[in-house]
Write an enzyme that holds these catalytic residues in place. Sequence first.
Site, PDB file in Angstrom:
ATOM      1  N   THR A 292       0.913  -1.576  -0.087  1.00 39.94           N
ATOM      2  CA  THR A 292       0.175   0.082  -0.351  1.00 39.94           C
ATOM      3  C   THR A 292       1.116   1.055   0.331  1.00 39.94           C
ATOM      4  O   THR A 292       2.139   1.367   0.398  1.00 39.94           O
ATOM      5  CB  THR A 292      -1.192   0.192   1.050  1.00 39.94           C
ATOM      6  N   ASP A 293       0.387   2.291  -0.269  1.00 37.82           N
ATOM      7  CA  ASP A 293       0.711   3.381  -0.505  1.00 37.82           C
ATOM      8  C   ASP A 293       0.962   4.424   1.305  1.00 37.82           C
ATOM      9  O   ASP A 293      -0.356   3.019   2.022  1.00 37.82           O
ATOM     10  CB  ASP A 293      -0.034   5.130  -0.900  1.00 37.82           C
ATOM     11  N   TRP A 294       1.120   4.828   1.715  1.00 33.87           N
ATOM     12  CA  TRP A 294       0.902   5.125   3.316  1.00 33.87           C
ATOM     13  C   TRP A 294      -0.373   4.908   4.627  1.00 33.87           C
ATOM     14  O   TRP A 294      -0.696   6.193   3.803  1.00 33.87           O
ATOM     15  CB  TRP A 294       2.341   6.374   3.891  1.00 33.87           C
TER      16      TRP A 294
END
Length: 873
Positions: A292-294
């Site tokens: 995932t992105d953060w």
Amino acid sequence: MAPWTRLALVPLLAQAVTATPVPDAASEDAVQLDQRDSVPEGYESPPYYPTPYGGWASDWAEAYEKAQQVVENMTLAEKVNLTTGTGIFMGPCVGQTGSAPRFGIPNLCLQDSPLGIRNTDHNTAFPAGITVGATFNKDLMYARGVGIGQEARGKGVNIQLGPAVGPLGRKPRGGRIWEGFGADPSLQAIGGAQTIKGMQSTGTIATIKHFIGNEQEMYRMSSVLSKGYSSNIDDRTLHELYLWPFAEGVRAGVGSLMTAYNDVNGSACSQNSKLINGILKDELGFQGFVMTDWLGHYTGVGAALSGLDMSMPGDGAVPLFGDSYWGSELSRSILNGSVPVPRLNDMVTRIVATWYKMDQDADYPLPNFSTNTEDETGPLYPGALFSPSGVVNQYVNVQGDHNITARAVAREAVTLLKNEDNILPLQKNDSLKIFGTDAGGNSDGLNSCSDQGCDKGVLTMGWGSGTARLPYLITPQQGIANVTNNAEFYITDSFPSDVTASANDIAVVFINADSGENYITVEGNPGDRTDAGLYAWHNGDELVKAAAAKFSNVVVVVHTVGPILMEEWIDLESVKGVLVAHLPGQEAGNSLADVLFGDYSPSGHMPYTIPRSESDYPDSVSIIDQPFGQIQDTYTEGLYVDYRHFINANITPRYPFGHGLSYTTFNFSNPSMSVVTALDTAYPAAAPARGATPVYNDSIPAASEVAWSSTTFTRIWRYLYPYLDNPESITASDDYPYPDGYTTTPHAEPRAGGGQGGNPALFDTAFSVQVNVKNTGSRPGKAVAQLYVELPSSLGLDTPSLQLRQFEKTTTLVPNQSETLTLEITRKDVSVWDVDAQDWKAPVNGQGIKLWVGNSVADLPILCVVGGDCSFQ
């Protein structure tokens, strides 16, 4: 990657919104998630289950064999540990996984950015991606990748979060288009692939991002107040534009991929089963792992089933609460049967295999820096309420001689747009008057703005997580002063009233335009250029006009993140020279002076179009500002972005894509074309059968493997662990409400798949074009040959008339020297995506294909017709 290593977390509260509203059985107190708004008819994202296994590609076979031997002996806790981040601020890096020390696998360190090692010291701040694209130089693209990889390795970074090939640059005001290589899928693809190859040659795992459709910064994320926008993209546009550079990245062997925050066709990217399972892992044959992105992880079970492999930084909806959608909840999901054991085994195998693939088991360094502080000592887990302390920064110098590469990239990117009366190059004895704060440094000090979140002094990069600290900065003022003593500097954006101008003076005016990531607002611009528009910042247009009113010779130098309007001054009689220096990094002044004073001829070319008016773009590519309800951002312009749109709409831009002048002249001659692999069928031959994938015992493991009672270490509050209290009480159930369309029966192999990046036959060289390039001028220089494809109407589809598919750059040619360039075109380069057949279709025998070669999309003197000859037009 998102940037919450340094900022408040209030906007992220209650971020539990999902594209497919499935109650999350990974939690004992599952929350009913909000429904998404309806996407336009025809743009829905269909389900695609189960996740295809990795390991069948021959060049990954050895790494997967090693991984299998490890994973089959792992406990449930060890497996979950490697898939889940330890939590934000819970280690030295911007993100880190748990570890499996029994097998020698440490906490894996993940760190930004695409242009260097973010938030550290003794590093190189390389030129940004858009600058690299402007070089049109594959060797420099690779060399910069090597430099970034070497520095990541030297700092102990296992997984470097770059390159960025999404956004593509669909929206000219978009905040992060400067992180990628340009507004063309082939330029992005080649830049991304060369960077990946360079980075991974050092053993660092590269991360291609953001997958996919993150074309504006505003409203990209879901929160309690709003839902992240849905990028609604039709199948053909997805394949021919936005997926193209990702496919080339997969073909280059990239080890990891980061999903975007937004939805695509109504389904969140981090759990979009069609995108991850169907397109990325099945059709494109991706062998690495998906993260995932953060804080872009929205559900537990749904994301796992949809193909997600790693949660970063691991936190749940509310960071620093010590909970996670995975971690202990993933352990629970395995024990209760809602996440099948084979899915977890594949997640972990992909991660471990990538670690082995890059030889990180062989004396790879541990992190020796802290992204959280510049102090030598401090808390080891800054996000914890109570944390042990120790040495967190060892100040390891990883710069090597990378300043040479940084300077070369920035220099070759400098793009000469206008040069009337040959005002450039400047002479050392010219009387110069230099204007603009963009010529100087940050008056508050180097790196005084967190993540470069301001526009003070020369613009070296945009702002956000895609930045790096400057170890030093050579400003244009310093670079010019190192060459000549005949320059007076007025480091101000207000034209001084007392400046005198003689007939022989040359005014050099510096202006810029900035943008960045959404978590920082700079001068009213929340990432995207909402307030500034496409105009120069700090009244730059007025500064140019004031100089032009007083001086008879004006040169304008532009540092910019993307397209900028020049109409207020470009045709003024005294504005005789214009250079775009893009975002040059730490060597801004030296690289510019190299070109300004003629030590090198400019050889950069525009990686996007410069319009005459913002209204020249399609309405659909504007930034959408809609604070309530989910934004439906529908890509109604289809394939017609940037130069494709301008040509299709018959609009003449100010400067076309690919434009770039030189101090010398070049002549193209003796063009020829040969058929390498005949296109004797419309569709490529079927791909060879896939290899075997790892086989495991897929029974649910013993609950004791994740019981707290079996551990002997001191627990850190807020640190994310895989362990559960009383796991023996969890029983498997058959009544989990799986998403619509969920199945454990694998799909038939996609006919467009079969290899990394797609069917290997797609990448057979179909045509080879050769052209002789001669320096016919009086100075040394480099030339770029750009090849554009024109496909015939016989394919029965509306297709852009010209599409960049290949480019090559000469070495430095002295006057009268020649070099023959070879430009190779693959089957895929001359194909269109057939939505019905779900395959790439090319004209049989190449009938009707035209290959154009020249200096820009608007200057193509050579035409090669398949089945005919090459000629000059």
